[in-house]
Motif scaffolding. Structure first.
Motif, PDB file in Angstrom:
ATOM      1  N   LEU A 208      -5.677  -0.344  -4.949  1.00  0.00           N
ATOM      2  CA  LEU A 208      -4.535  -1.282  -4.494  1.00  0.00           C
ATOM      3  C   LEU A 208      -4.916  -1.689  -2.952  1.00  0.00           C
ATOM      4  O   LEU A 208      -5.087  -3.003  -2.739  1.00  0.00           O
ATOM      5  CB  LEU A 208      -3.370  -0.569  -4.233  1.00  0.00           C
ATOM      6  N   LEU A 209      -5.408  -0.906  -2.490  1.00  0.00           N
ATOM      7  CA  LEU A 209      -5.940  -1.298  -1.166  1.00  0.00           C
ATOM      8  C   LEU A 209      -7.240  -2.425  -1.265  1.00  0.00           C
ATOM      9  O   LEU A 209      -7.096  -3.463  -0.472  1.00  0.00           O
ATOM     10  CB  LEU A 209      -6.494  -0.230  -0.199  1.00  0.00           C
ATOM     11  N   ARG A 210      -8.103  -2.280  -1.858  1.00  0.00           N
ATOM     12  CA  ARG A 210      -9.228  -3.232  -2.110  1.00  0.00           C
ATOM     13  C   ARG A 210      -8.581  -4.589  -2.489  1.00  0.00           C
ATOM     14  O   ARG A 210      -9.052  -5.562  -2.045  1.00  0.00           O
ATOM     15  CB  ARG A 210     -10.086  -2.676  -3.230  1.00  0.00           C
ATOM     16  N   ASN A 211      -7.659  -4.475  -3.331  1.00  0.00           N
ATOM     17  CA  ASN A 211      -6.823  -5.694  -3.837  1.00  0.00           C
ATOM     18  C   ASN A 211      -6.468  -6.575  -2.780  1.00  0.00           C
ATOM     19  O   ASN A 211      -6.618  -7.678  -2.825  1.00  0.00           O
ATOM     20  CB  ASN A 211      -6.106  -5.503  -5.051  1.00  0.00           C
ATOM     21  N   TRP A 212      -5.661  -5.923  -1.975  1.00  0.00           N
ATOM     22  CA  TRP A 212      -4.924  -6.673  -0.926  1.00  0.00           C
ATOM     23  C   TRP A 212      -6.002  -7.052  -0.071  1.00  0.00           C
ATOM     24  O   TRP A 212      -5.694  -8.408   0.838  1.00  0.00           O
ATOM     25  CB  TRP A 212      -3.685  -5.697  -0.357  1.00  0.00           C
ATOM     26  N   ILE A 213      -6.893  -6.342   0.384  1.00  0.00           N
ATOM     27  CA  ILE A 213      -8.073  -6.765   1.633  1.00  0.00           C
ATOM     28  C   ILE A 213      -8.781  -8.058   0.812  1.00  0.00           C
ATOM     29  O   ILE A 213      -9.196  -8.903   1.642  1.00  0.00           O
ATOM     30  CB  ILE A 213      -8.872  -5.713   1.968  1.00  0.00           C
ATOM     31  N   LYS A 214      -9.071  -7.828  -0.596  1.00  0.00           N
ATOM     32  CA  LYS A 214      -9.735  -8.931  -1.150  1.00  0.00           C
ATOM     33  C   LYS A 214      -8.965  -9.993  -0.908  1.00  0.00           C
ATOM     34  O   LYS A 214      -9.537 -11.373  -1.076  1.00  0.00           O
ATOM     35  CB  LYS A 214     -10.187  -8.797  -2.539  1.00  0.00           C
ATOM     36  N   GLN A 215      -7.793 -10.135  -1.176  1.00  0.00           N
ATOM     37  CA  GLN A 215      -6.810 -11.277  -1.067  1.00  0.00           C
ATOM     38  C   GLN A 215      -6.554 -11.992   0.362  1.00  0.00           C
ATOM     39  O   GLN A 215      -5.847 -12.898   0.472  1.00  0.00           O
ATOM     40  CB  GLN A 215      -5.403 -10.802  -1.488  1.00  0.00           C
ATOM     41  N   GLY A 216      -7.258 -11.234   1.214  1.00  0.00           N
ATOM     42  CA  GLY A 216      -7.185 -11.664   2.750  1.00  0.00           C
ATOM     43  C   GLY A 216      -6.301 -11.151   3.556  1.00  0.00           C
ATOM     44  O   GLY A 216      -6.085 -11.867   4.626  1.00  0.00           O
ATOM     45  N   LEU A 217      -5.666 -10.315   3.147  1.00  0.00           N
ATOM     46  CA  LEU A 217      -4.526  -9.427   4.157  1.00  0.00           C
ATOM     47  C   LEU A 217      -5.341  -8.460   5.193  1.00  0.00           C
ATOM     48  O   LEU A 217      -6.402  -8.135   4.669  1.00  0.00           O
ATOM     49  CB  LEU A 217      -3.580  -8.503   3.357  1.00  0.00           C
ATOM     50  N   CYS A 218      -5.002  -8.248   6.226  1.00  0.00           N
ATOM     51  CA  CYS A 218      -5.527  -7.391   7.289  1.00  0.00           C
ATOM     52  C   CYS A 218      -5.032  -6.061   6.578  1.00  0.00           C
ATOM     53  O   CYS A 218      -4.241  -5.876   5.663  1.00  0.00           O
ATOM     54  CB  CYS A 218      -4.809  -7.450   8.884  1.00  0.00           C
ATOM     55  N   LYS A 219      -5.969  -4.810   7.271  1.00  0.00           N
ATOM     56  CA  LYS A 219      -5.806  -3.587   6.565  1.00  0.00           C
ATOM     57  C   LYS A 219      -4.283  -3.050   6.904  1.00  0.00           C
ATOM     58  O   LYS A 219      -3.794  -2.301   6.138  1.00  0.00           O
ATOM     59  CB  LYS A 219      -6.808  -2.724   7.363  1.00  0.00           C
ATOM     60  N   ALA A 220      -3.533  -3.324   8.023  1.00  0.00           N
ATOM     61  CA  ALA A 220      -2.329  -2.756   8.284  1.00  0.00           C
ATOM     62  C   ALA A 220      -1.391  -3.562   7.113  1.00  0.00           C
ATOM     63  O   ALA A 220      -0.585  -2.793   6.615  1.00  0.00           O
ATOM     64  CB  ALA A 220      -2.037  -3.069   9.775  1.00  0.00           C
ATOM     65  N   ASP A 221      -1.481  -4.536   7.000  1.00  0.00           N
ATOM     66  CA  ASP A 221      -0.683  -5.348   6.015  1.00  0.00           C
ATOM     67  C   ASP A 221      -0.868  -4.714   4.558  1.00  0.00           C
ATOM     68  O   ASP A 221       0.120  -4.418   3.990  1.00  0.00           O
ATOM     69  CB  ASP A 221      -0.558  -6.923   5.945  1.00  0.00           C
ATOM     70  N   ALA A 222      -2.093  -4.728   4.393  1.00  0.00           N
ATOM     71  CA  ALA A 222      -2.462  -3.999   3.056  1.00  0.00           C
ATOM     72  C   ALA A 222      -1.960  -2.679   2.842  1.00  0.00           C
ATOM     73  O   ALA A 222      -1.437  -2.335   1.831  1.00  0.00           O
ATOM     74  CB  ALA A 222      -3.996  -4.114   3.172  1.00  0.00           C
ATOM     75  N   GLU A 223      -2.026  -1.897   3.733  1.00  0.00           N
ATOM     76  CA  GLU A 223      -1.630  -0.502   3.719  1.00  0.00           C
ATOM     77  C   GLU A 223      -0.119  -0.534   3.436  1.00  0.00           C
ATOM     78  O   GLU A 223       0.581   0.201   2.703  1.00  0.00           O
ATOM     79  CB  GLU A 223      -1.817   0.301   4.746  1.00  0.00           C
ATOM     80  N   ASP A 224       0.761  -1.539   4.162  1.00  0.00           N
ATOM     81  CA  ASP A 224       2.182  -1.536   3.971  1.00  0.00           C
ATOM     82  C   ASP A 224       2.471  -1.885   2.351  1.00  0.00           C
ATOM     83  O   ASP A 224       3.334  -1.355   1.842  1.00  0.00           O
ATOM     84  CB  ASP A 224       2.627  -2.664   4.935  1.00  0.00           C
ATOM     85  N   LEU A 225       1.610  -2.861   1.804  1.00  0.00           N
ATOM     86  CA  LEU A 225       2.008  -3.293   0.459  1.00  0.00           C
ATOM     87  C   LEU A 225       1.496  -2.146  -0.330  1.00  0.00           C
ATOM     88  O   LEU A 225       2.344  -1.884  -1.406  1.00  0.00           O
ATOM     89  CB  LEU A 225       1.130  -4.455   0.138  1.00  0.00           C
ATOM     90  N   VAL A 226       0.370  -1.169  -0.257  1.00  0.00           N
ATOM     91  CA  VAL A 226      -0.108  -0.139  -0.939  1.00  0.00           C
ATOM     92  C   VAL A 226       1.094   0.864  -0.846  1.00  0.00           C
ATOM     93  O   VAL A 226       1.522   1.204  -2.006  1.00  0.00           O
ATOM     94  CB  VAL A 226      -1.388   0.561  -0.488  1.00  0.00           C
ATOM     95  N   GLN A 227       1.609   1.021   0.346  1.00  0.00           N
ATOM     96  CA  GLN A 227       2.804   2.116   0.320  1.00  0.00           C
ATOM     97  C   GLN A 227       3.828   1.836  -0.438  1.00  0.00           C
ATOM     98  O   GLN A 227       4.610   2.393  -1.278  1.00  0.00           O
ATOM     99  CB  GLN A 227       2.987   2.323   1.910  1.00  0.00           C
ATOM    100  N   ALA A 228       4.345   0.344  -0.508  1.00  0.00           N
ATOM    101  CA  ALA A 228       5.534  -0.041  -1.128  1.00  0.00           C
ATOM    102  C   ALA A 228       5.285   0.165  -2.710  1.00  0.00           C
ATOM    103  O   ALA A 228       6.120   0.356  -3.374  1.00  0.00           O
ATOM    104  CB  ALA A 228       5.865  -1.536  -0.912  1.00  0.00           C
ATOM    105  N   GLY A 229       4.031  -0.397  -3.251  1.00  0.00           N
ATOM    106  CA  GLY A 229       3.590  -0.337  -4.472  1.00  0.00           C
ATOM    107  C   GLY A 229       3.526   1.073  -5.127  1.00  0.00           C
ATOM    108  O   GLY A 229       4.166   1.469  -6.286  1.00  0.00           O
ATOM    109  N   MET A 230       2.944   1.818  -4.335  1.00  0.00           N
ATOM    110  CA  MET A 230       2.866   3.355  -5.009  1.00  0.00           C
ATOM    111  C   MET A 230       4.273   4.044  -4.851  1.00  0.00           C
ATOM    112  O   MET A 230       4.583   4.838  -5.734  1.00  0.00           O
ATOM    113  CB  MET A 230       2.044   4.097  -3.999  1.00  0.00           C
ATOM    114  N   LEU A 231       5.019   3.798  -3.957  1.00  0.00           N
ATOM    115  CA  LEU A 231       6.313   4.168  -3.858  1.00  0.00           C
ATOM    116  C   LEU A 231       7.139   3.546  -5.299  1.00  0.00           C
ATOM    117  O   LEU A 231       7.718   4.509  -5.880  1.00  0.00           O
ATOM    118  CB  LEU A 231       7.121   3.969  -2.689  1.00  0.00           C
ATOM    119  N   LYS A 232       6.897   2.597  -5.477  1.00  0.00           N
ATOM    120  CA  LYS A 232       7.724   1.890  -6.711  1.00  0.00           C
ATOM    121  C   LYS A 232       7.335   2.635  -7.787  1.00  0.00           C
ATOM    122  O   LYS A 232       8.063   2.698  -8.760  1.00  0.00           O
ATOM    123  CB  LYS A 232       7.545   0.297  -6.701  1.00  0.00           C
TER     124      LYS A 232
END
Length: 113
Positions: free
Chosen positions: A21-45
């Motif tokens: 998930l982290l690689r996906n969001w970073i590939k999409q152009g997000l900074c690492k901090a924003d990517a980590e937030d999305l990873v956390q939300a996704g894992m929780l869901k």
């Protein structure tokens, strides 16, 4: 239907999902901090909705799909509320179109990006 409790998912599987998930969001152009937030939300869901897992796909694959969808949902919601710029979605669209074009020309094989 198999019921899986989060504590019975191997730690290495959760780590693999998180990194994917982290690689996906970073590939999409997000900074690492924003990517980590999305990873956390996704894992929780994904972990909170394990009762919906039907066993038709590999659990890691399912968690990654749920995580990506949860991240896109969060991005859409924040865009509607004016917290992020529309430019991010334009960037994501451009990346998606570029990948599709590369697949059509054979530069990227399906499932390798």
């Amino acid at each position: 239907m198999n019921r899986i409790a989060p504590e019975f998912i191997p730690e290495e599987d959760l780590t693999a999902v998180r990194l994917s998930l982290l690689r996906n969001w970073i590939k999409q152009g997000l900074c690492k901090a924003d990517a980590e937030d999305l990873v956390q939300a996704g894992m929780l869901k994904g972990l909170m909705n394990l009762e919906k897992y039907r066993g038709k796909a590999n659990l890691k694959t399912w968690l990654i799909a749920v995580g990506k969808n949860a991240g896109y949902d969060l991005l859409r919601r924040e865009a509607r509320q004016g917290r992020i710029k529309r430019r991010l979605f334009d960037t994501l669209d451009a990346v998606t179109q570029r990948r599709q074009s590369c697949r059509r020309t054979g530069l990227i094989r399906q499932g390798t990006d």
